[in-house]
Design an enzyme around this catalytic site. Sequence first.
Site, short mmCIF file in Angstrom:
data_model
loop_
_atom_site.label_atom_id
_atom_site.label_comp_id
_atom_site.label_asym_id
_atom_site.label_seq_id
_atom_site.Cartn_x
_atom_site.Cartn_y
_atom_site.Cartn_z
N VAL A 90 -9.83 -8.61 -3.35
CA VAL A 90 -9.30 -9.33 -4.51
C VAL A 90 -8.89 -8.32 -5.57
O VAL A 90 -9.74 -7.65 -6.17
CB VAL A 90 -10.34 -10.31 -5.09
CG1 VAL A 90 -9.76 -11.04 -6.30
CG2 VAL A 90 -10.79 -11.31 -4.03
N THR A 95 -3.79 -8.67 -9.30
CA THR A 95 -2.54 -9.41 -9.12
C THR A 95 -2.49 -10.16 -7.80
O THR A 95 -2.08 -11.31 -7.76
CB THR A 95 -1.34 -8.44 -9.20
OG1 THR A 95 -1.39 -7.72 -10.44
CG2 THR A 95 -0.03 -9.21 -9.12
N THR A 100 -4.41 -10.95 -3.78
CA THR A 100 -5.58 -10.94 -2.90
C THR A 100 -5.10 -10.79 -1.47
O THR A 100 -4.21 -11.52 -1.02
CB THR A 100 -6.39 -12.22 -3.05
OG1 THR A 100 -6.90 -12.32 -4.39
CG2 THR A 100 -7.55 -12.27 -2.07
N VAL A 101 -5.68 -9.83 -0.75
CA VAL A 101 -5.32 -9.60 0.65
C VAL A 101 -6.51 -9.97 1.51
O VAL A 101 -7.66 -9.57 1.23
CB VAL A 101 -4.92 -8.13 0.89
CG1 VAL A 101 -4.47 -7.93 2.33
CG2 VAL A 101 -3.81 -7.71 -0.07
N ASP A 130 -12.41 -1.53 -4.87
CA ASP A 130 -11.25 -1.24 -4.04
C ASP A 130 -11.01 0.26 -3.91
O ASP A 130 -10.61 0.75 -2.85
CB ASP A 130 -10.01 -1.94 -4.59
CG ASP A 130 -9.73 -1.58 -6.05
OD1 ASP A 130 -10.69 -1.33 -6.81
OD2 ASP A 130 -8.55 -1.58 -6.45
N ARG A 131 -11.29 1.01 -4.98
CA ARG A 131 -11.11 2.46 -4.94
C ARG A 131 -12.12 3.09 -3.98
O ARG A 131 -11.78 4.01 -3.22
CB ARG A 131 -11.26 3.03 -6.35
CG ARG A 131 -10.24 2.48 -7.35
CD ARG A 131 -10.47 3.04 -8.74
NE ARG A 131 -10.21 4.48 -8.77
CZ ARG A 131 -10.50 5.26 -9.80
NH1 ARG A 131 -11.10 4.75 -10.87
NH2 ARG A 131 -10.21 6.55 -9.76
N THR A 145 -1.71 -3.14 -9.32
CA THR A 145 -1.48 -3.41 -10.74
C THR A 145 -1.42 -2.10 -11.51
O THR A 145 -0.58 -1.90 -12.39
CB THR A 145 -2.59 -4.31 -11.30
OG1 THR A 145 -2.66 -5.51 -10.50
CG2 THR A 145 -2.32 -4.68 -12.74
N THR A 173 23.32 -1.73 -14.76
CA THR A 173 21.98 -1.76 -15.33
C THR A 173 20.91 -2.01 -14.28
O THR A 173 19.84 -1.39 -14.29
CB THR A 173 21.89 -2.82 -16.44
OG1 THR A 173 22.86 -2.52 -17.44
CG2 THR A 173 20.51 -2.85 -17.07
#
Length: 250
Positions: free
Chosen positions: A7, A10, A12-13, A104-105, A127, A179
């Site tokens: 989670v 931004t 969730t996998v 997660d890290r 994120t 642009t």
Amino acid sequence: MLLAIDVGNTQTVLGLYDGPELGERWRIATEAERTGDELGALLGDFLDFGTLEGICLSCTVPRLIREYEHLAERWAKTPLLVVGPGVKTGIQIHYDDPREVGPDRVMNAVAAKERYGVPAIVVDFGTSTNFDVVSPEGEYVGGVLAPGVEVSMEALSARAARLFSIDFTEPPTVIAKNTTAALQSGLVYGFAGQVDGIVEAIRGELGADAQTVATGGLAELILPHARTLERVDPFLTLEGVRLVWMRNRS
């Protein structure tokens, strides 16, 4: 079957593991206000809860932890392991306060060490863009947090009236003629340059030519343009979650 869940702020996998093999996987938006029952109804459309032997959760949104606990108890009726303090990871963490390191890290470091060896640098395009370092001794020794691709583009669009949101795709040339292409060029080549600068600085401080692995939703976009990125492993975090589940079964 193990359901591994990562989670993020931004997205969730989720991935289904049969032993070490990753089968079905899904990516959904992270919504902090979702309840456990809403999660149960949503995930019930993807998978058969009756096939699960357990759920392992890495979560950077604290409020959602109790909702996944509810999901595991009421809907899946299976054990839940939440990655956090006291959980065996198989990697020593050298950080001023290890509790500050996002799960997660740590999962990325665990998976990189196991799958690719050491020393290693994981670059996670989420994120924020996270750089996490595993030393030649196999220890997590810290890293770098930089603004993420999507966050940077949203901030630019919000502050500049003549600019707008764009698709995250590679521009046809570096020197843009409109642009949209100019924004895409700045995004792709700007972040590639940021990655190269930070990776080279980490290698210099580490005193080792650490290998690199990129992960996260936009890794494939940046990889061809960053000379220091060697490979992409899109589900590296889930692999770390699986490894931690296995190390805590006994």
